[in-house]
Structures are given as C-alpha cells and as structure tokens.
Design a protein around this motif. Sequence first.
Motif, PDB file in Angstrom:
ATOM      1  N   ALA A  48       0.396   4.641 -12.559  1.00 33.81           N
ATOM      2  CA  ALA A  48       1.819   4.313 -12.716  1.00 33.81           C
ATOM      3  C   ALA A  48       2.403   4.117 -11.321  1.00 33.81           C
ATOM      4  N   ARG A  49       3.233   3.073 -11.187  1.00 35.67           N
ATOM      5  CA  ARG A  49       3.855   2.761  -9.899  1.00 35.67           C
ATOM      6  C   ARG A  49       5.344   2.507 -10.084  1.00 35.67           C
ATOM      7  N   VAL A  50       6.103   2.744  -9.022  1.00 39.09           N
ATOM      8  CA  VAL A  50       7.518   2.368  -8.955  1.00 39.09           C
ATOM      9  C   VAL A  50       7.638   1.388  -7.798  1.00 39.09           C
ATOM     10  N   ALA A  51       8.060   0.160  -8.102  1.00 41.76           N
ATOM     11  CA  ALA A  51       8.144  -0.873  -7.077  1.00 41.76           C
ATOM     12  C   ALA A  51       9.450  -1.639  -7.211  1.00 41.76           C
ATOM     13  N   PRO A  52       9.964  -2.146  -6.090  1.00 44.49           N
ATOM     14  CA  PRO A  52      11.155  -2.996  -6.181  1.00 44.49           C
ATOM     15  C   PRO A  52      10.862  -4.192  -7.073  1.00 44.49           C
ATOM     16  N   SER A  53      11.823  -4.563  -7.898  1.00 49.59           N
ATOM     17  CA  SER A  53      11.666  -5.723  -8.765  1.00 49.59           C
ATOM     18  C   SER A  53      11.564  -6.983  -7.911  1.00 49.59           C
ATOM     19  N   ASP A  74       0.819  -1.201   0.000  1.00 49.85           N
ATOM     20  CA  ASP A  74       0.000   0.000   0.000  1.00 49.85           C
ATOM     21  C   ASP A  74       0.863   1.265   0.000  1.00 49.85           C
ATOM     22  N   GLU A  75       2.169   1.123   0.258  1.00 52.01           N
ATOM     23  CA  GLU A  75       3.061   2.277   0.275  1.00 52.01           C
ATOM     24  C   GLU A  75       3.897   2.385  -1.001  1.00 52.01           C
ATOM     25  N   THR A  76       3.579   1.598  -2.022  1.00 55.67           N
ATOM     26  CA  THR A  76       4.291   1.675  -3.281  1.00 55.67           C
ATOM     27  C   THR A  76       4.016   3.035  -3.914  1.00 55.67           C
ATOM     28  N   PRO A  77       5.065   3.799  -4.237  1.00 57.37           N
ATOM     29  CA  PRO A  77       4.850   5.117  -4.851  1.00 57.37           C
ATOM     30  C   PRO A  77       4.071   4.983  -6.156  1.00 57.37           C
ATOM     31  N   VAL A  87       9.066   9.177 -11.394  1.00 64.16           N
ATOM     32  CA  VAL A  87      10.346   8.518 -11.646  1.00 64.16           C
ATOM     33  C   VAL A  87      11.498   9.338 -11.070  1.00 64.16           C
ATOM     34  N   ARG A  88      11.506  10.632 -11.300  1.00 65.03           N
ATOM     35  CA  ARG A  88      12.619  11.453 -10.812  1.00 65.03           C
ATOM     36  C   ARG A  88      12.670  11.502  -9.291  1.00 65.03           C
ATOM     37  N   GLU A  89      11.509  11.438  -8.641  1.00 67.02           N
ATOM     38  CA  GLU A  89      11.490  11.457  -7.178  1.00 67.02           C
ATOM     39  C   GLU A  89      11.991  10.141  -6.582  1.00 67.02           C
TER      40      GLU A  89
END
Length: 156
Positions: A22-27, A9-12, A111-113
């Motif tokens: 759009a999400r940024v998550a660890p692979s 739930d804390e995935t940016p 992405v930049r953040e």
Amino acid sequence: MGRKRDRPDETPQTRLSDGRIARVAPSEITSGFEVDVDGTPQSHVDLADPTHLHFEYVARMGAVIDQLPDGPLTAVHLGAGGLTIPRYIAAARPGSRQQVIELEQLLVDLVREHLPLPRGASIRMRIGDAREGLGRLPSALRGAVDLLVSDVYSGA
C-alpha cells in the motif's frame, strides 16, 4: 498533464498482511493524494477539500449521503482505505459520530501518518474483520445508525 514525482523511491508505503504493498502518493491528476494497493488506486483524498470526491463511485456515495436529512449523522464504515467518506461526512455534517472497521492496521497507520484526519472529527477506528467488527460495536450503535457504508477492498 500529470505531475512528475521527483523521488518515487520515497513514496510512503507499507506491506500489508497479505503481502501487497500500500502506498500514499500525490495524485497525478488533482491536488490530492491517492492510496493505492499494488498499483491499483483505492482511495483519493484531498486534505484541502475533503468534500472533493474524485472517484465516481465515491461521488455517488456522497450524493446518497447528501439526500439524508440535514444535520449530524451516526455512521459505520466497513473498510477504511484513505478514509475518504468519513472525511467527507466530517466536513459536510459537522458533529457526526463515525466508527470505521478496517482489517489492515498497517494501512490505517500509513494513512493516518501521511493523510492526517481533521482536528475535531469524531472518527473512531476499529481493527479487524468487518463482519466480526459489526458484532462488537457498542450497544448504542447496534441498529441505531443513520448510515452503513460498505467499501471493503478486495483487489482490482
């Protein structure tokens, strides 16, 4: 075996202009991160090793880039995603100048953040439609780039 995400739930994430998320998550496979749009992996970024090109089609782009003459490149990228290829060029071809045209400001901000660009990388961002953005490039770049990368995302 993939890594379990402790707090998904804390995935940016951000909502893009067309409503997709759009999400940024660890692979779950490598030490890097994935940018996905509505659950479809779109980019893989390894901040510790930007020369690691995880997706096959991106690795093929890297192989083509590696065939260009040695030294810095002037590159224009249509589509940004996680900025995987611009990061690759910045690492493999120090001194390269790059312009990226991306439609989604909120994707660039996400992405930049969460996946910051390396210090000293000469990667400039322009927001807007790729076709229109090409017409607004600085005159010094028109017809004078070493590489034009078209990697515009339009869904799975």
